[in-house]
Design an enzyme around this catalytic site. Sequence first.
Site, short mmCIF file in Angstrom:
data_model
loop_
_atom_site.label_atom_id
_atom_site.label_comp_id
_atom_site.label_asym_id
_atom_site.label_seq_id
_atom_site.Cartn_x
_atom_site.Cartn_y
_atom_site.Cartn_z
N ASN A 184 0.80 -1.23 0.00
CA ASN A 184 0.00 0.00 0.00
C ASN A 184 0.83 1.28 0.00
OD1 ASN A 184 0.88 0.42 2.64
ND2 ASN A 184 -1.14 0.22 3.58
N LYS A 185 2.15 1.15 -0.15
CA LYS A 185 2.99 2.35 -0.15
C LYS A 185 2.90 3.09 -1.48
CE LYS A 185 4.50 1.74 4.04
NZ LYS A 185 3.64 0.61 4.42
N ASN A 186 3.33 4.35 -1.49
CA ASN A 186 3.25 5.16 -2.71
C ASN A 186 3.99 4.51 -3.87
OD1 ASN A 186 2.19 6.79 -0.72
ND2 ASN A 186 3.19 8.66 -1.43
#
Length: 375
Positions: A184-186
């Site tokens: 879910n990180k950028n």
Amino acid sequence: MSQLPFLPFSKPVIDEATIAAVGDVLRSGWITSGPKVQAFEAQLSAFFGGRTVRTFNSGTCTMEIALRIAGVGPGDEVITTPISWVATANVILEVGATPVFADIDPVTRNIDLDQLEAAITPRTKAIIPVYLAGLPLDMTRLYAIAQKHGLRIVEDAAQALGSSWNGQRIGATGDFVSFSFQANKNVTCSEGGCLVLNTPEEVRLAEKYRLQGVTRTGFDGLDVDVLGGKFNMTDVAAAIGLGQFAHIEAITAHRRELARHYFTCFGADFEAQYGAQLPPADFENSNWHLFQLVLPERKPRAMFMEQMQGLGVGIGYHYPPIHLLSLYRERGFKEGMFPVAERVGRLIVSLPMFTTMNKTDVERSVAAVKAVLKS
């Protein structure tokens, strides 16, 4: 129930070029650590102003390895925040040290630097600050405190790739800096992380800890002189990271625009009218990994989340206070020790924020929040 498609809280987006690059890796015959890992490390190094970067299979082991390189172990204390993913504190236990928490600032939700400095003792060896939702804390003061007391810093910048402080990227300066590439990180590798290091000696030690403590020489020379683990990144993961990282500037800019639109849609009187607390409106330093609200006491979070889901909008929460988890209660932590963190940890929610969101999605998210808080 909403008739529109469900709006998730988070959604990784992998483009076709990246999918093709992964296919090329799978066909190449070299799928573990190899040329893609080296290329990814080179790109990350350039992004951080030429500092040496090594990649790993998570953003958790990077912090543990940084603590080990810093010589942190039994008898030492490490200060961190109670509001983070539990990994931030678990790595302190992993190296045999004692976690010490300091309460958070009620506005930024990052560690309160006054409380941090008050928690320093002769046993303190390091600090792990966390940049919640991608928002840095006062780096100038943080490093002044560390220098004054002779402490190492392991920056938990898991959520802060693309964030900055005083015009410099997080990771371009400082001590150890750890990033995550979890789903879910950028920027994601599906799973993975990296550690920004300081000296050739630290780099060599990080490489040993990354792969069983092994040092190779010549064709057949192999030795082990430290106890390492199995923490290397694969070329498959690095290929995903390379494809994602090519768009880091556009991703950061887009998320900042989404955050601006969130504030516009909520309006200037939202906090007064609904009793919920917005995050700081920082469009220079934060990469807006998350857009978080602190709910009013009158609205239990579980009820809020259930009602938002009923309107077709996904919600996350980041994070419950670490010190109130059973593993930490067993070590003497209890309610009332960090009241700001306990209130925020009980009431904080994360609204939808991901790369392919548009302004209409933001408007839908805000409308749902207002409807639920009115109910």
